[in-house]
Design an enzyme around this catalytic site. Sequence first.
Site, PDB file in Angstrom:
ATOM      1  N   LYS A  33       0.932  -0.999   0.224  1.00 45.44           N
ATOM      2  CA  LYS A  33      -0.318  -0.038  -0.105  1.00 45.44           C
ATOM      3  C   LYS A  33       0.661   1.099  -0.099  1.00 45.44           C
ATOM      4  O   LYS A  33       0.219   2.162  -1.015  1.00 45.44           O
ATOM      5  CB  LYS A  33      -0.897   0.386   1.282  1.00 45.44           C
ATOM      6  CG  LYS A  33      -1.109   1.080   1.599  1.00 45.44           C
ATOM      7  CD  LYS A  33      -2.216   1.117   3.104  1.00 45.44           C
ATOM      8  CE  LYS A  33      -1.740   0.794   4.365  1.00 45.44           C
ATOM      9  NZ  LYS A  33      -1.147   1.617   4.524  1.00 45.44           N
ATOM     10  N   THR A  34       1.723   1.250   0.762  1.00 48.87           N
ATOM     11  CA  THR A  34       2.702   2.496   1.464  1.00 48.87           C
ATOM     12  C   THR A  34       3.399   2.749  -0.716  1.00 48.87           C
ATOM     13  O   THR A  34       3.790   3.950  -0.694  1.00 48.87           O
ATOM     14  CB  THR A  34       3.385   2.470   2.064  1.00 48.87           C
ATOM     15  OG1 THR A  34       2.908   1.823   3.682  1.00 48.87           O
ATOM     16  CG2 THR A  34       4.299   3.721   1.980  1.00 48.87           C
ATOM     17  N   ASP A 221      -3.781   8.368   2.785  1.00 49.66           N
ATOM     18  CA  ASP A 221      -3.743   6.675   3.627  1.00 49.66           C
ATOM     19  C   ASP A 221      -4.729   6.663   4.590  1.00 49.66           C
ATOM     20  O   ASP A 221      -4.541   7.593   5.332  1.00 49.66           O
ATOM     21  CB  ASP A 221      -1.564   6.682   4.162  1.00 49.66           C
ATOM     22  CG  ASP A 221      -1.132   5.754   4.394  1.00 49.66           C
ATOM     23  OD1 ASP A 221      -1.966   4.953   3.901  1.00 49.66           O
ATOM     24  OD2 ASP A 221      -0.620   5.389   5.320  1.00 49.66           O
ATOM     25  N   GLU A 222      -4.639   5.276   4.915  1.00 49.86           N
ATOM     26  CA  GLU A 222      -5.454   4.770   5.915  1.00 49.86           C
ATOM     27  C   GLU A 222      -7.130   5.332   5.538  1.00 49.86           C
ATOM     28  O   GLU A 222      -7.232   5.814   6.906  1.00 49.86           O
ATOM     29  CB  GLU A 222      -5.081   4.511   7.105  1.00 49.86           C
ATOM     30  CG  GLU A 222      -3.422   4.140   7.249  1.00 49.86           C
ATOM     31  CD  GLU A 222      -3.534   2.638   7.827  1.00 49.86           C
ATOM     32  OE1 GLU A 222      -4.332   2.247   7.586  1.00 49.86           O
ATOM     33  OE2 GLU A 222      -2.283   2.420   7.988  1.00 49.86           O
ATOM     34  N   GLN A 256      -9.325  -3.527   8.415  1.00 51.89           N
ATOM     35  CA  GLN A 256      -8.550  -3.088   8.924  1.00 51.89           C
ATOM     36  C   GLN A 256      -8.887  -1.971  10.022  1.00 51.89           C
ATOM     37  O   GLN A 256      -7.811  -0.755  10.181  1.00 51.89           O
ATOM     38  CB  GLN A 256      -6.861  -2.828   8.708  1.00 51.89           C
ATOM     39  CG  GLN A 256      -6.389  -3.596   8.512  1.00 51.89           C
ATOM     40  CD  GLN A 256      -4.316  -3.675   7.593  1.00 51.89           C
ATOM     41  OE1 GLN A 256      -3.859  -3.503   8.882  1.00 51.89           O
ATOM     42  NE2 GLN A 256      -4.515  -3.765   6.403  1.00 51.89           N
ATOM     43  N   ARG A 608       0.563  -8.733  11.055  1.00 54.58           N
ATOM     44  CA  ARG A 608       2.107  -8.681  10.909  1.00 54.58           C
ATOM     45  C   ARG A 608       2.891  -9.081  11.051  1.00 54.58           C
ATOM     46  O   ARG A 608       3.651  -8.840  11.026  1.00 54.58           O
ATOM     47  CB  ARG A 608       1.578  -7.824  12.647  1.00 54.58           C
ATOM     48  CG  ARG A 608       0.875  -6.913  13.552  1.00 54.58           C
ATOM     49  CD  ARG A 608       0.748  -6.048  12.121  1.00 54.58           C
ATOM     50  NE  ARG A 608      -0.686  -5.897  11.150  1.00 54.58           N
ATOM     51  CZ  ARG A 608      -0.370  -5.605   9.850  1.00 54.58           C
ATOM     52  NH1 ARG A 608       0.769  -4.001   9.875  1.00 54.58           N
ATOM     53  NH2 ARG A 608      -1.585  -5.171   8.944  1.00 54.58           N
TER      54      ARG A 608
END
Length: 739
Positions: A33-34, A221-222, A256, A608
């Site tokens: 994603k980043t 983002d997010e 998330q 994670r």
Amino acid sequence: MSDLLANLNAEQLQAVTLPPQHALILAGAGSGKTRVLTTRIAWLVQTGQVDPQGVLAVTFTNKAAKEMLARLSTMLPLASGRSARSIWVGTFHGLCNRLLRAHHRDAGLPRLFQILDSADQLAAIKRLLKTLNIDDEKFPPRDLQHFINAQKEAGLRPHAVEAWDDYTRRRVELYTEYEAQCQRESVVDFAELLLRTFELMERNEPIRKHYQRRFRHILVDEFQDTNRLQYRWLKLLADNGKEGGGCLFCVGDDDQSIYRFRGAEVGNMRDFEREFKVRNVIRLEQNYRSYGNILDAANAIIVNNSARLGKNLWTDRGGGEPIRIYEAFTDADEARWVVEEIQTLVRDGTSRSDIALLYRSNAQSRVLEHQLFSAGIPYRVYGGLRFFERQEVKHALAYLRLIANPDDDTAFARVVNFPTRGIGARSVEVLQDAARTWNASLYSTVPHLSGKPGMVLAQFVRLVEDMRRDTRSLPLPELVDHVLEVSGLRSHYKVDKEGQDRLENLDELINAASNFLAESAQDAEALAEPHALLADFLAHASLEAGDHQADAGQDAVQLMTVHAAKGLEFDAVFLSGLEEGLFPHENSILENEGLEEERRLMYVAVTRARERLYLSFAQSRMLHGQTRYNLRSRFLEEIPEGLTKWLSVQGSRTRVGGMGVGGYFQPAKGAFSTKKKPEAVVSRDLGGFRIGQTVRHARFGQGVIVSAEGGGADARVQINFGPAGLKWLLLSVAKLEAA
DNA sequence: CGCAACTGGACCTCG
DNA sequence: TCCAGTTGCG
């Protein structure tokens, strides 16, 4: 440029190179994603589609913002330093702060306004209730704080709040009073930063037009963590999706979304899609992080949630290790097991910093820390008190705040008598009453007082005046140093027998000031106004609160909450305390919404892990100073059996039935110490049942016996049935069976 | 007014 | 268990 796009998979490539249109990228955990976000920006800039100044990138954490900036600097070579830095990257709060400082006049704020963090806000509310003589039993400050923040996050000023009952009406009045107090003191809380900026842009057409024209590409983002107000803010900046407005490129993962408790609205994703008529919805489902078993478990857990946008992670890495599950007697046993496994991992070559210990709430870290400490394993705890939240640092900051803005009553009240200088509660009360009648700040009211309170308080005011005068031309670090000395904070902590750490933290504050000075651009404007840089530094302290303080450098095991772990990844992840009431947390179990958020949190935790995942729970646990008996978490049951391997003595038992705690077990290879009897096993005549035993009830299902009273025919037992609650049952009536 | 001893409620997550 | 807020004494 071909470099830039190399190694992207088809979906990533598609997302990065989308035409200038609104887009929603549903990016699963570990799907890059980043990378997509930063590559998109670099690609837009490098292909000349947009000037660096035309890009706005919004993140939620300072860490993410920093990382993005760092990546951008390497992706945009040559003129890079320049171009990467002229891109606006920051958190919502950080960007709003920047905008409000630039347009403070239009926003109705003095230039050196201060920012209240949530602790400051709470203190301000308590003070408000006191001056208004309001019973804080009837209006608990915490509730009021939540109420006010919720209104602001919904974009509502007091007049716009619908109040149907007296209680709410009263709370709205207090909201009004709180606003007046903040305005009088020139302070702004977190939610206010956003609301103020939103209103500024909405009402001020030139400013709005300016930024709408400027930001051609807005990347978020997010996105699943945005609240209502943040979404409206983005909408305003992008000119509601109208022709000619900027393009919104939102990246998020509804699975998330774990910040509902602070106002996040997953619904924003759907609304965005609808309101901006988004045609580019791209799913990134290939995971580059975890082995298959871990991903399968994550998928199997999250599928139990309803109302998902729908996504399924996959990998081509193969299954990997099974997920290990351990059942411990007590939280201490659990921690001991974790430590042993860590030692094995480290022996086999895993570096400690690639190992994470995750838990639901910070309070759980203590047991783990204790065991790690005894075993001599270096560890680092994230969370808990952060640097700028420490008592001594806050005291120092309060003096600095008074220099920048004497009307900051929160700061005034905090240090007026710290270190003690003979100004007691009585004097402060007199001052507060007077300030109320004059409708002025505490500081400016002091000269109007007479008698003893007037004398001692005037002395304090003089102290602050002197500080302001003497620091006017000092560079920031020296300024801080001076204040530490003159305020008497240093000598106070020198005498204090436990003050050594605090003294070190105060010195660290000087370091922080040096770093801030070095990092902040030396623009002429900041230097023109002597204390402007100080105000910036204070804003930085409120907004960033400092990295969660931990010993830097060393190769250490990482301890943090699941929330704090979002966005991070580790070779091995231990998730402990998988018990009903703890995870999912008891306050969330009652409503479905809450439970689904817990499940998303579980999903975040599981994803994670790159290579190994360890899950554990304990039959009994110390909480709030007493032993509690919890059922194992329902989330464990949601993981397919084929993916797991049960460890511990109970390993061979059938999965669902459980076998209860029947007497003492022989510790497996010395896994537990037998020095202490687990309390759960203390036997008592309860018709064959024991405290701590797992039993089954016809109506309530499976539960654990928590306590008992009476005996013989009157014997009653208290049972925790998890979802069905905590019940007292008469043994002679309830038909219990050992589960 | 300052300090020490006590008591009761809170801790779930965070910018 | 811990912390904040309160009480009571010098």
